[in-house]
Write a protein that holds these residues in place. Structure first.
Motif, PDB file in Angstrom:
ATOM      1  N   UNK A 145       0.824 -13.750   1.779  1.00  0.00           N
ATOM      2  CA  UNK A 145       0.056 -12.812   2.599  1.00  0.00           C
ATOM      3  C   UNK A 145      -0.573 -11.768   1.679  1.00  0.00           C
ATOM      4  N   UNK A 146      -1.856 -11.463   1.913  1.00  0.00           N
ATOM      5  CA  UNK A 146      -2.561 -10.477   1.111  1.00  0.00           C
ATOM      6  C   UNK A 146      -3.312  -9.525   2.031  1.00  0.00           C
ATOM      7  N   UNK A 147      -3.044  -8.217   1.872  1.00  0.00           N
ATOM      8  CA  UNK A 147      -3.668  -7.190   2.701  1.00  0.00           C
ATOM      9  C   UNK A 147      -4.371  -6.191   1.779  1.00  0.00           C
ATOM     10  N   UNK A 148      -5.632  -5.894   2.097  1.00  0.00           N
ATOM     11  CA  UNK A 148      -6.437  -4.995   1.271  1.00  0.00           C
ATOM     12  C   UNK A 148      -7.194  -4.053   2.194  1.00  0.00           C
ATOM     13  N   UNK A 149      -6.936  -2.744   2.097  1.00  0.00           N
ATOM     14  CA  UNK A 149      -7.558  -1.778   2.992  1.00  0.00           C
ATOM     15  C   UNK A 149      -7.978  -0.533   2.228  1.00  0.00           C
ATOM     16  N   UNK A 150      -9.081   0.087   2.664  1.00  0.00           N
ATOM     17  CA  UNK A 150      -9.458   1.378   2.109  1.00  0.00           C
ATOM     18  C   UNK A 150      -8.574   2.484   2.674  1.00  0.00           C
ATOM     19  N   UNK A 151      -7.939   2.250   3.828  1.00  0.00           N
ATOM     20  CA  UNK A 151      -7.040   3.217   4.450  1.00  0.00           C
ATOM     21  C   UNK A 151      -5.598   2.761   4.363  1.00  0.00           C
ATOM     22  N   UNK A 152      -4.831   3.048   5.417  1.00  0.00           N
ATOM     23  CA  UNK A 152      -3.411   2.695   5.459  1.00  0.00           C
ATOM     24  C   UNK A 152      -3.209   1.242   5.890  1.00  0.00           C
ATOM     25  N   UNK A 153      -2.066   0.697   5.500  1.00  0.00           N
ATOM     26  CA  UNK A 153      -1.631  -0.631   5.951  1.00  0.00           C
ATOM     27  C   UNK A 153      -0.285  -0.431   6.630  1.00  0.00           C
TER      28      UNK A 153
END
Length: 288
Positions: A145-153
Protein backbone atom coordinates in the motif's frame (compact mmCIF):
# COMPACT_ATOMS: atom_id res chain seq x y z
CA UNK A 1 -36.31 -4.42 -16.89
CA UNK A 2 -33.45 -6.37 -18.38
CA UNK A 3 -31.25 -5.04 -21.19
CA UNK A 4 -28.42 -7.09 -22.68
CA UNK A 5 -25.72 -5.98 -25.11
CA UNK A 6 -24.15 -8.91 -26.93
CA UNK A 7 -20.86 -7.17 -27.67
CA UNK A 8 -19.19 -3.84 -26.94
CA UNK A 9 -21.22 -0.88 -25.62
CA UNK A 10 -20.07 2.62 -26.61
CA UNK A 11 -21.91 5.68 -25.30
CA UNK A 12 -21.75 9.43 -24.73
CA UNK A 13 -23.78 9.29 -21.51
CA UNK A 14 -25.33 6.12 -20.12
CA UNK A 15 -27.63 6.19 -17.08
CA UNK A 16 -28.94 3.17 -15.18
CA UNK A 17 -31.68 3.86 -12.63
CA UNK A 18 -32.90 0.31 -11.92
CA UNK A 19 -33.24 -3.09 -13.51
CA UNK A 20 -30.38 -5.03 -15.08
CA UNK A 21 -27.87 -4.09 -17.77
CA UNK A 22 -25.57 -6.80 -19.12
CA UNK A 23 -22.68 -6.12 -21.51
CA UNK A 24 -20.70 -9.12 -22.73
CA UNK A 25 -17.87 -7.00 -24.17
CA UNK A 26 -16.35 -3.64 -23.23
CA UNK A 27 -18.18 -0.51 -22.06
CA UNK A 28 -16.48 2.75 -22.98
CA UNK A 29 -16.21 6.38 -24.04
CA UNK A 30 -18.36 8.93 -22.18
CA UNK A 31 -20.04 9.41 -18.81
CA UNK A 32 -21.57 6.54 -16.87
CA UNK A 33 -24.15 7.21 -14.14
CA UNK A 34 -25.72 4.53 -11.94
CA UNK A 35 -28.48 5.33 -9.46
CA UNK A 36 -29.55 1.74 -8.79
CA UNK A 37 -30.00 -1.65 -10.37
CA UNK A 38 -27.40 -4.17 -11.43
CA UNK A 39 -24.80 -3.73 -14.16
CA UNK A 40 -22.45 -6.42 -15.42
CA UNK A 41 -19.62 -5.79 -17.89
CA UNK A 42 -17.80 -8.86 -19.15
CA UNK A 43 -14.80 -6.97 -20.50
CA UNK A 44 -13.24 -3.62 -19.58
CA UNK A 45 -14.93 -0.36 -18.62
CA UNK A 46 -13.09 2.76 -19.83
CA UNK A 47 -14.93 6.07 -19.30
CA UNK A 48 -14.13 9.74 -18.86
CA UNK A 49 -16.61 10.37 -16.02
CA UNK A 50 -18.24 8.00 -13.52
CA UNK A 51 -20.91 8.47 -10.85
CA UNK A 52 -22.55 5.75 -8.77
CA UNK A 53 -25.14 6.72 -6.18
CA UNK A 54 -26.52 3.20 -5.72
CA UNK A 55 -26.72 -0.28 -7.21
CA UNK A 56 -24.02 -2.82 -8.02
CA UNK A 57 -21.48 -2.92 -10.83
CA UNK A 58 -19.43 -5.97 -11.74
CA UNK A 59 -16.57 -5.78 -14.25
CA UNK A 60 -14.79 -8.83 -15.62
CA UNK A 61 -11.76 -6.87 -16.85
CA UNK A 62 -10.33 -3.45 -15.92
CA UNK A 63 -11.89 -0.19 -14.77
CA UNK A 64 -10.32 3.04 -16.06
CA UNK A 65 -11.68 6.54 -15.33
CA UNK A 66 -9.81 9.53 -16.73
CA UNK A 67 -11.59 12.74 -15.59
CA UNK A 68 -14.04 12.50 -12.68
CA UNK A 69 -15.31 9.86 -10.26
CA UNK A 70 -17.76 9.74 -7.38
CA UNK A 71 -19.17 6.71 -5.54
CA UNK A 72 -21.43 6.92 -2.53
CA UNK A 73 -21.29 4.21 0.17
CA UNK A 74 -24.64 2.98 -1.17
CA UNK A 75 -23.00 1.65 -4.34
CA UNK A 76 -20.81 -1.38 -4.91
CA UNK A 77 -18.12 -1.91 -7.54
CA UNK A 78 -16.44 -5.30 -7.96
CA UNK A 79 -13.63 -5.42 -10.53
CA UNK A 80 -11.77 -8.62 -11.38
CA UNK A 81 -8.85 -6.79 -12.98
CA UNK A 82 -6.98 -3.60 -12.19
CA UNK A 83 -8.53 -0.24 -11.30
CA UNK A 84 -7.11 3.13 -12.37
CA UNK A 85 -9.16 6.17 -11.34
CA UNK A 86 -8.10 9.76 -12.02
CA UNK A 87 -10.14 12.63 -10.60
CA UNK A 88 -9.17 16.10 -11.77
CA UNK A 89 -11.40 18.53 -9.80
CA UNK A 90 -12.03 18.62 -6.05
CA UNK A 91 -12.01 15.69 -3.65
CA UNK A 92 -12.29 12.05 -4.73
CA UNK A 93 -14.71 9.79 -2.83
CA UNK A 94 -14.79 6.00 -3.17
CA UNK A 95 -17.55 4.29 -1.18
CA UNK A 96 -17.19 0.54 -1.78
CA UNK A 97 -14.79 -0.89 -4.35
CA UNK A 98 -12.76 -4.04 -4.87
CA UNK A 99 -10.19 -4.86 -7.53
CA UNK A 100 -6.74 -6.32 -8.11
CA UNK A 101 -4.11 -3.57 -8.39
CA UNK A 102 -5.98 -0.41 -7.43
CA UNK A 103 -4.89 3.19 -8.06
CA UNK A 104 -6.70 6.38 -6.98
CA UNK A 105 -5.32 9.76 -8.06
CA UNK A 106 -6.97 13.04 -7.02
CA UNK A 107 -5.02 15.66 -8.94
CA UNK A 108 -6.39 18.78 -7.25
CA UNK A 109 -8.05 17.55 -4.06
CA UNK A 110 -8.11 15.02 -1.25
CA UNK A 111 -9.24 11.39 -1.15
CA UNK A 112 -11.98 9.89 1.04
CA UNK A 113 -11.86 6.08 1.24
CA UNK A 114 -14.76 3.80 2.08
CA UNK A 115 -14.57 0.00 1.94
CA UNK A 116 -11.58 -0.83 -0.27
CA UNK A 117 -10.41 -4.36 -1.05
CA UNK A 118 -7.31 -4.70 -3.23
CA UNK A 119 -6.15 -8.21 -4.09
CA UNK A 120 -2.85 -6.75 -5.30
CA UNK A 121 -1.44 -3.30 -4.58
CA UNK A 122 -3.12 -0.05 -3.53
CA UNK A 123 -1.80 3.38 -4.57
CA UNK A 124 -3.55 6.54 -3.37
CA UNK A 125 -2.48 10.10 -4.21
CA UNK A 126 -4.02 13.35 -2.94
CA UNK A 127 -2.52 16.17 -4.98
CA UNK A 128 -4.06 18.95 -2.89
CA UNK A 129 -5.49 17.70 0.40
CA UNK A 130 -5.84 14.85 2.87
CA UNK A 131 -6.30 11.12 2.56
CA UNK A 132 -8.79 9.77 5.09
CA UNK A 133 -11.43 7.12 5.70
CA UNK A 134 -15.20 7.28 5.87
CA UNK A 135 -16.50 6.31 9.35
CA UNK A 136 -16.90 2.59 9.98
CA UNK A 137 -15.19 1.53 6.76
CA UNK A 138 -12.13 -0.66 6.24
CA UNK A 139 -9.20 -1.02 3.87
CA UNK A 140 -7.96 -4.53 2.99
CA UNK A 141 -4.83 -4.83 0.85
CA UNK A 142 -2.99 -8.05 0.03
CA UNK A 143 0.06 -6.37 -1.49
CA UNK A 144 1.96 -3.13 -0.95
CA UNK A 145 0.00 0.00 0.00
CA UNK A 146 1.31 3.46 -0.92
CA UNK A 147 -0.25 6.74 0.23
CA UNK A 148 0.98 10.16 -0.89
CA UNK A 149 -0.72 13.39 0.23
CA UNK A 150 0.09 17.09 0.42
CA UNK A 151 -1.94 17.13 3.67
CA UNK A 152 -2.61 14.58 6.42
CA UNK A 153 -3.05 10.83 5.99
CA UNK A 154 -5.54 9.46 8.53
CA UNK A 155 -6.21 5.72 8.22
CA UNK A 156 -7.18 4.95 11.80
CA UNK A 157 -10.21 2.67 11.42
CA UNK A 158 -9.81 -0.52 13.50
CA UNK A 159 -10.88 -2.96 10.76
CA UNK A 160 -8.01 -2.14 8.39
CA UNK A 161 -5.86 -5.04 7.21
CA UNK A 162 -2.63 -4.11 5.45
CA UNK A 163 -1.19 -7.54 4.63
CA UNK A 164 1.79 -6.14 2.71
CA UNK A 165 4.07 -3.24 3.66
CA UNK A 166 2.71 0.31 3.95
CA UNK A 167 4.46 3.34 2.43
CA UNK A 168 3.26 6.85 3.29
CA UNK A 169 4.31 10.42 2.54
CA UNK A 170 2.35 13.25 4.17
CA UNK A 171 2.07 15.79 6.96
CA UNK A 172 0.53 14.12 10.03
CA UNK A 173 0.15 10.40 9.33
CA UNK A 174 -1.92 7.82 11.24
CA UNK A 175 -2.07 4.13 10.30
CA UNK A 176 -4.01 1.44 12.16
CA UNK A 177 -4.03 -2.29 11.38
CA UNK A 178 -6.43 -4.64 13.14
CA UNK A 179 -5.43 -7.97 11.57
CA UNK A 180 -2.08 -9.78 11.70
CA UNK A 181 0.34 -6.98 12.49
CA UNK A 182 1.64 -3.96 10.58
CA UNK A 183 4.72 -3.82 8.35
CA UNK A 184 6.10 -0.37 7.52
CA UNK A 185 8.01 0.41 4.34
CA UNK A 186 9.09 3.96 3.51
CA UNK A 187 7.41 6.54 5.77
CA UNK A 188 8.03 10.29 5.45
CA UNK A 189 6.13 12.82 7.58
CA UNK A 190 6.64 16.52 8.07
CA UNK A 191 4.42 16.27 11.16
CA UNK A 192 3.52 13.48 13.56
CA UNK A 193 3.39 9.76 12.89
CA UNK A 194 1.14 7.29 14.72
CA UNK A 195 1.22 3.56 14.00
CA UNK A 196 -1.07 1.12 15.80
CA UNK A 197 -1.40 -2.64 15.48
CA UNK A 198 -4.05 -4.42 17.56
CA UNK A 199 -3.35 -7.95 16.30
CA UNK A 200 0.40 -8.42 16.01
CA UNK A 201 3.82 -6.75 15.85
CA UNK A 202 4.87 -3.54 14.15
CA UNK A 203 7.82 -4.32 11.89
CA UNK A 204 9.88 -2.63 9.20
CA UNK A 205 10.90 -3.95 5.79
CA UNK A 206 14.60 -4.67 5.28
CA UNK A 207 15.15 -1.62 3.08
CA UNK A 208 12.45 0.67 4.50
CA UNK A 209 13.20 4.07 6.01
CA UNK A 210 11.20 5.99 8.61
CA UNK A 211 11.66 9.77 8.47
CA UNK A 212 9.39 11.62 10.91
CA UNK A 213 9.45 15.38 11.43
CA UNK A 214 7.20 15.39 14.49
CA UNK A 215 6.60 13.04 17.40
CA UNK A 216 6.40 9.35 16.44
CA UNK A 217 4.19 6.98 18.43
CA UNK A 218 4.02 3.20 18.05
CA UNK A 219 1.63 0.84 19.86
CA UNK A 220 1.45 -2.91 19.25
CA UNK A 221 -0.80 -5.45 20.96
CA UNK A 222 -2.12 -8.92 20.20
CA UNK A 223 -4.98 -10.48 22.11
CA UNK A 224 -4.87 -7.55 24.48
CA UNK A 225 -1.21 -8.20 25.35
CA UNK A 226 1.84 -6.20 24.21
CA UNK A 227 3.40 -7.25 20.89
CA UNK A 228 6.83 -6.53 19.40
CA UNK A 229 7.88 -3.20 17.88
CA UNK A 230 11.05 -3.66 15.81
CA UNK A 231 12.17 -0.55 13.91
CA UNK A 232 15.75 -1.38 12.91
CA UNK A 233 16.07 0.31 9.50
CA UNK A 234 19.64 1.47 8.86
CA UNK A 235 18.55 4.94 7.66
CA UNK A 236 15.76 5.81 10.07
CA UNK A 237 15.55 9.46 11.06
CA UNK A 238 13.28 10.27 14.01
CA UNK A 239 13.62 14.06 14.17
CA UNK A 240 11.47 14.42 17.29
CA UNK A 241 10.57 12.23 20.26
CA UNK A 242 9.68 8.55 19.89
CA UNK A 243 6.98 6.97 22.08
CA UNK A 244 6.57 3.18 22.05
CA UNK A 245 4.29 0.62 23.74
CA UNK A 246 5.00 -3.07 23.13
CA UNK A 247 6.70 -6.27 24.21
CA UNK A 248 10.22 -6.53 22.71
CA UNK A 249 11.17 -3.09 21.40
CA UNK A 250 14.14 -2.15 19.22
CA UNK A 251 14.60 1.33 17.72
CA UNK A 252 17.42 2.52 15.44
CA UNK A 253 18.15 6.12 14.38
CA UNK A 254 20.92 7.00 11.93
CA UNK A 255 20.63 10.80 11.69
CA UNK A 256 21.14 13.39 14.41
CA UNK A 257 20.57 11.36 17.53
CA UNK A 258 17.53 9.65 19.08
CA UNK A 259 15.14 11.34 21.52
CA UNK A 260 12.97 9.00 23.60
CA UNK A 261 9.59 9.96 24.99
CA UNK A 262 7.41 7.47 26.87
CA UNK A 263 8.50 3.88 26.37
CA UNK A 264 6.88 0.79 27.90
CA UNK A 265 8.38 -2.60 27.07
CA UNK A 266 7.10 -5.75 28.75
CA UNK A 267 10.05 -7.65 27.25
CA UNK A 268 13.44 -6.49 25.99
CA UNK A 269 14.27 -2.91 25.03
CA UNK A 270 17.00 -1.69 22.70
CA UNK A 271 17.71 1.79 21.37
CA UNK A 272 20.56 2.68 19.00
CA UNK A 273 21.74 6.02 17.66
CA UNK A 274 24.60 5.97 15.15
CA UNK A 275 24.80 9.73 14.53
CA UNK A 276 24.32 11.57 17.79
CA UNK A 277 23.24 11.35 21.42
CA UNK A 278 20.54 9.12 22.84
CA UNK A 279 18.45 11.30 25.15
CA UNK A 280 15.05 11.46 26.84
CA UNK A 281 12.39 14.18 26.94
CA UNK A 282 11.83 15.91 30.29
CA UNK A 283 9.07 14.25 32.28
CA UNK A 284 8.86 11.11 30.16
CA UNK A 285 9.42 7.57 31.44
CA UNK A 286 11.10 4.43 30.12
CA UNK A 287 9.61 1.31 31.73
CA UNK A 288 11.14 -2.08 30.99
Amino acid sequence: GIFNVGGNFSFNHATVNDGTLGVTGNASNGMFTQNGGTVGVGGNMDVTDFEQLGGTLGIGGRLDVTNSFYQSPNGTIDVIGDVDINHTTGDLTIGNLSGHNVRFNSTNGGVHLGDINAGGTLDVTAGNGDINQLPGRQIIVSGTSTFDATGDITLGNPGNDFVGPVNANGNNVTITDGHGGLTLGDITTTGTFNATSTDGPILQTNHGTLTTGGAATFSATQGGNPADVLLTGLNNDFQSEVNVFGRDIDIHDAHGGLLLGNVTASGNFGATSTDGPLTQTTGSSVIV
